[in-house]
Design a protein around this motif. Structure first.
Motif, short mmCIF file in Angstrom:
data_model
loop_
_atom_site.label_atom_id
_atom_site.label_comp_id
_atom_site.label_asym_id
_atom_site.label_seq_id
_atom_site.Cartn_x
_atom_site.Cartn_y
_atom_site.Cartn_z
N HIS A 386 -0.22 -5.61 -6.04
CA HIS A 386 1.31 -5.82 -5.84
C HIS A 386 2.12 -4.58 -6.22
O HIS A 386 3.04 -4.31 -5.78
CB HIS A 386 2.00 -7.14 -6.23
N PHE A 387 1.46 -4.03 -7.38
CA PHE A 387 1.83 -2.90 -7.95
C PHE A 387 0.97 -1.49 -8.07
O PHE A 387 -0.27 -1.74 -8.08
CB PHE A 387 2.32 -3.14 -9.23
N PRO A 388 1.42 -0.56 -7.94
CA PRO A 388 0.51 0.62 -7.97
C PRO A 388 -0.13 0.86 -9.31
O PRO A 388 0.42 0.19 -10.30
CB PRO A 388 1.72 2.15 -7.93
N ASP A 480 10.91 -3.90 -12.48
CA ASP A 480 10.64 -4.11 -11.08
C ASP A 480 11.92 -3.91 -10.21
O ASP A 480 13.05 -4.06 -10.85
CB ASP A 480 10.04 -5.55 -10.80
N TYR A 482 12.14 -5.25 -7.12
CA TYR A 482 12.01 -6.52 -6.21
C TYR A 482 11.91 -7.75 -6.56
O TYR A 482 11.70 -7.68 -7.89
CB TYR A 482 10.76 -6.36 -5.10
N SER A 485 8.70 -10.32 -4.71
CA SER A 485 7.95 -9.38 -4.03
C SER A 485 8.44 -9.11 -2.53
O SER A 485 7.82 -8.52 -1.71
CB SER A 485 6.36 -9.75 -3.88
N ASP A 513 9.33 7.10 -12.01
CA ASP A 513 9.53 6.20 -10.83
C ASP A 513 8.06 5.86 -10.07
O ASP A 513 7.91 7.05 -9.37
CB ASP A 513 10.84 6.53 -10.39
N VAL A 514 7.41 4.87 -10.16
CA VAL A 514 6.38 4.64 -9.39
C VAL A 514 6.26 3.69 -8.57
O VAL A 514 6.22 2.40 -8.70
CB VAL A 514 4.96 4.55 -10.25
N GLY A 515 6.56 4.03 -7.20
CA GLY A 515 6.60 2.90 -6.16
C GLY A 515 7.83 2.06 -6.32
O GLY A 515 8.73 2.59 -6.61
N ARG A 516 7.40 0.71 -6.59
CA ARG A 516 8.50 -0.32 -6.96
C ARG A 516 8.84 -0.34 -8.44
O ARG A 516 9.67 -1.30 -8.82
CB ARG A 516 8.20 -1.71 -6.33
N ARG A 518 9.88 1.12 -12.35
CA ARG A 518 10.71 2.00 -12.86
C ARG A 518 10.13 1.86 -14.55
O ARG A 518 10.05 0.76 -15.05
CB ARG A 518 12.03 1.85 -12.97
#
Length: 529
Positions: A386-388, A480, A482, A485, A513-516, A518
């Protein structure tokens, strides 16, 4: 990942596995029939356990690099905090009942005593549980007078389902609970045939009680078969067998322990969970079609491979009933998460395989059945991030950091904190109650009193986050963007809406800031680099 999404994503995937039972599996004989020899006349009990050992060794090699998932990582971390003196519902907060955390205490204590990684100890203890369950089932078969061939095949098949089919679910609460519950279902199947399982039935009942204490929804898995047995016998005696009474005693005892030892959790925290976490559900339509497909496939395969058992009073009925109970459990939980479907998948696969015949089995039927089974196993095994990847980024910022997250998703911080050899700075893994409360406020027509109650729960989560920041002093905070999700949401703004939280968070600076996600780092930690 929700199974609905898995199904849509992998519907086109096909796979073929090879499994060649000779004639009949556990509970698969007509009364008075002879059981087959697993691999010829020289097959022995030692051969059977050698096969089990090979299956478990395979599972060990597969699971060592993958077993540490988000849920297991979170529960292990919470368990360590309890071992260090924290109390559930007061110092440590977990949305699941206390047994979910205490289930892993033996692994944590053994790991501390030996220096082994806790997740490795979890694998070993689960394998011991698998062997224990297989022994109980086998002893019940001996007491019932089942021949060695039938018991050999049952042992090998169930070992495969416990250790290999579970795949990415291995070691999770649902996996442990289903293993503990299976001897109860097997003994129900023995009684269904008019046979007696002997005194080992009490042990099976204790395992079922543990399973239902871990996941109350699994009472449906145990309950549907014995209710059908009672209806068939037109008597309530099936509801008061030794194993049923033992299971009930464990559940009642656990309830008493909750009242006496965990009143803060039971009377303060659990009502907030019931008000905000439990109502978070997928749409009923999205929940229904996966279990419907699995049950339909199980019945269709059973009808093709063992038509003599495809009837209401056939020997396969208790196993199918357990699968139906697993489907009901999956729908009742309403989350659509993979591990909540394990009971459904386990018993749906077991029902036809325990009754398969190969003498009249046609190749297309075999291929279709195996493809369906492989697809079910595939759905249970597909990992979803779900996360990078964040491990290298965080380690480049701070070595062995104290870590905290602001999110409703447990996978942001777990098992990440264990993978980077960090320390969890919080007393809960997620702000799930706040997310649930905000979603309910957004989507429901509420009275002023109901809205005030939800506002109080949101404030409770903010107070806990403030306490974690002050006492845990995290080096790194992951925020996050989101909610659940699926809905874009500014968790940082949510936290900063409280003046005290805003003051504490002012000591942190966003560095990436990586994808969704911080990434915020304590400015003191940055200046010391």
């Amino acid at each position: 990942m929700a199974l609905s999404a898995l199904y849509r994503r992998f519907t086109q995937v096909k796979g073929i596995d090879r499994f060649r039972p000779r004639r009949a599996l556990f509970a698969g004989l007509t009364r008075g029939g002879r059981a087959p020899d697993l691999s010829g006349s020289n097959f022995s009990m030692n051969h059977r356990w050698m096969i089990v050992a090979a299956i478990l060794l395979t599972a060990l090699l597969v699971q060592i690099p993958v077993v540490l998932n988000a849920d297991l990582g979170c529960l292990l971390t919470e368990g360590e905090k309890v071992l260090d003196g924290g109390k559930l519902g007061v110092d440590v907060f977990e949305v699941n009942p206390p047994l979910s955390v205490y289930l892993y205490m033996p692994a944590l204590m053994f790991a501390r005593a030996t220096g082994l990684a806790p997740e490795i100890v979890v694998i070993i203890l689960v394998m011991i549980e698998i062997v224990g369950a297989l022994v109980v089932i086998d002893r019940a078969g001996v007491a019932a007078g089942l021949e060695a061939g039938e018991r050999n095949l049952a042992t090998c098949l169930l070992a495969f389902l416990f250790a290999i089919l579970s795949s990415a679910v291995f070691g999770q609460r649902e996996h442990i609970a289903v293993i503990a519950l299976t001897p109860f279902v097997a003994i129900t199947a023995i009684r269904w045939r008019g046979l007696g399982p002997g005194p080992v039935a009490v042990v099976a009942g204790l395992g079922a009680g543990l399973a239902m204490s871990l996941k109350p929804h699994l009472a449906l898995v145990a309950g549907v078969p014995i209710i059908l047995a009672a209806l068939r016998q037109r008597s309530l005696r099936a509801l008061f067998t030794a194993e049923a009474c033992a299971a009930a005693a464990v559940v009642i005892g656990y309830g008493a322990v909750l009242v006496l030892a965990f009143p803060d959790y039971l009377f303060t925290y659990a009502p907030m969970v019931a008000a905000t976490y439990v109502p978070l559900r997928m749409n009923l339509g999205d929940l229904l079609y996966f279990p419907a497909i699995v049950i339909f496939a199980s019945i269709a395969i059973l009808r093709l491979v063992a038509p003599q058992h495809f009837k209401l009073d056939g020997d396969a009925t208790p196993w199918l009933a357990a699968a139906v109970g697993g489907a009901a459990s999956f729908v009742l939980q309403g989350k659509g998460w993979t591990y909540t479907a394990f009971a459904l998948c386990m018993f749906a696969v077991a029902a036809p395989l325990l009754h398969v015949r190969t003498r009249t089995l046609r190749l297309p039927v075999m291929i279709g059945g195996l493809a369906a089974i492989v697809f079910i196993g595939f759905c249970l095994s597909v990992p979803v991030r779900h996360f990078p990847p964040l491990e290298e980024r965080i380690e480049a910022l701070v070595k062995n950091p104290r870590l905290l997250t602001i999110t409703d998703h447990v996978a942001l911080g777990h098992p990440l904190v264990r993978q980077i050899n960090g320390t969890w700075a919080g007393n809960s893994c997620v702000q799930m109650l706040a997310a649930g409360a905000m979603m309910i406020q957004k989507n429901a027509q509420l009275s002023q009193g109901e809205r005030a109650k939800l506002d109080g729960i949101i404030d409770f989560e903010r107070r806990q986050l403030l306490a974690d920041l002050r006492s845990g002093r995290p080096d790194v905070i992951l925020v996050d963007t989101y909610m659940l999700s699926s809905v874009p949401f500014d968790w940082l703004a949510w936290a900063n809406s409280d003046p005290e939280l805003k003051l504490e968070l002012s000591h942190y600076r966003e560095v990436e800031d990586v994808g969704r996600v911080r990434i915020f780092v304590d400015q003191k930690a940055i200046s010391e680099r």
